[in-house]
Motif scaffolding. Structure first.
Motif, short mmCIF file in Angstrom:
data_model
loop_
_atom_site.label_atom_id
_atom_site.label_comp_id
_atom_site.label_asym_id
_atom_site.label_seq_id
_atom_site.Cartn_x
_atom_site.Cartn_y
_atom_site.Cartn_z
N VAL A 2 -99.76 105.36 23.72
CA VAL A 2 -98.73 104.35 23.47
C VAL A 2 -99.37 103.02 23.11
O VAL A 2 -98.89 102.32 22.22
CB VAL A 2 -97.81 104.19 24.70
N PHE A 3 -100.47 102.68 23.77
CA PHE A 3 -101.15 101.43 23.47
C PHE A 3 -101.62 101.41 22.02
O PHE A 3 -101.44 100.42 21.32
CB PHE A 3 -102.35 101.23 24.42
N ARG A 5 -100.54 103.23 19.41
CA ARG A 5 -99.42 103.21 18.46
C ARG A 5 -98.79 101.82 18.39
O ARG A 5 -98.48 101.31 17.31
CB ARG A 5 -98.36 104.23 18.87
N THR A 6 -98.61 101.21 19.55
CA THR A 6 -98.00 99.87 19.57
C THR A 6 -98.93 98.86 18.92
O THR A 6 -98.48 98.00 18.16
CB THR A 6 -97.66 99.46 21.01
N ALA A 9 -98.66 99.21 15.17
CA ALA A 9 -97.39 98.70 14.66
C ALA A 9 -97.37 97.18 14.66
O ALA A 9 -96.93 96.54 13.69
CB ALA A 9 -96.23 99.25 15.47
N VAL A 10 -97.86 96.58 15.74
CA VAL A 10 -97.87 95.11 15.84
C VAL A 10 -98.84 94.52 14.83
O VAL A 10 -98.51 93.55 14.14
CB VAL A 10 -98.21 94.66 17.28
N PHE A 35 -100.79 95.03 27.93
CA PHE A 35 -100.67 94.87 26.50
C PHE A 35 -100.41 93.40 26.25
O PHE A 35 -99.41 92.85 26.72
CB PHE A 35 -99.52 95.71 25.93
N TRP A 50 -97.58 87.36 23.28
CA TRP A 50 -96.88 88.40 24.05
C TRP A 50 -97.76 88.81 25.22
O TRP A 50 -98.97 88.97 25.09
CB TRP A 50 -96.59 89.62 23.18
N LYS A 60 -91.61 100.98 29.39
CA LYS A 60 -91.39 100.61 27.99
C LYS A 60 -91.23 99.10 27.81
O LYS A 60 -91.45 98.57 26.73
CB LYS A 60 -90.19 101.34 27.41
N PHE A 63 -94.29 96.86 26.44
CA PHE A 63 -94.71 96.89 25.04
C PHE A 63 -93.72 96.11 24.19
O PHE A 63 -92.52 96.29 24.31
CB PHE A 63 -94.82 98.34 24.55
N GLN A 65 -91.68 94.64 20.79
CA GLN A 65 -91.18 95.02 19.47
C GLN A 65 -91.99 94.19 18.47
O GLN A 65 -92.17 92.98 18.66
CB GLN A 65 -89.69 94.71 19.34
N PRO A 66 -92.49 94.78 17.40
CA PRO A 66 -93.31 94.03 16.45
C PRO A 66 -92.60 92.78 15.91
O PRO A 66 -93.24 91.75 15.71
CB PRO A 66 -93.57 95.04 15.33
#
Length: 78
Positions: A2-3, A5-6, A9-10, A35, A50, A60, A63, A65-66
């Motif tokens: 998850v780290f 992927r996030t 995306a960011v 994160f 962030w 959730k 993390f 949102q971009p």
């Protein structure tokens, strides 16, 4: 997972919003189970865009949102 992927995306969102700024993922070892997104200015000062350290549960919430990070970047640069 998850780290990663996030982070991807960011970083993609940040590159799209401010192509002239370099984006580094984990330039130094990250804190465990955290994160964070920071802006390092030319003078060496750091602005936190962030931090999910104090967020959650649920997980959730840790993390971003971009789009939220891009908005924080724009307001920091203005």
């Amino acid at each position: 997972r998850v780290f990663g992927r996030t982070a991807a995306a960011v970083s993609e969102a940040l590159r799209g919003a401010a192509a002239h700024l370099p984006v580094d993922i984990n330039p130094r070892p990250p804190r465990r189970n955290s994160f964070e997104v920071s802006l390092v200015k030319e003078d060496g000062s750091t602005v936190e865009l962030w931090s999910g350290i104090r967020k959650g549960p649920p997980r959730k919430l840790k993390f971003p949102q971009p789009e939220a990070v891009v908005e924080a970047l724009k307001s920091s640069l203005a």
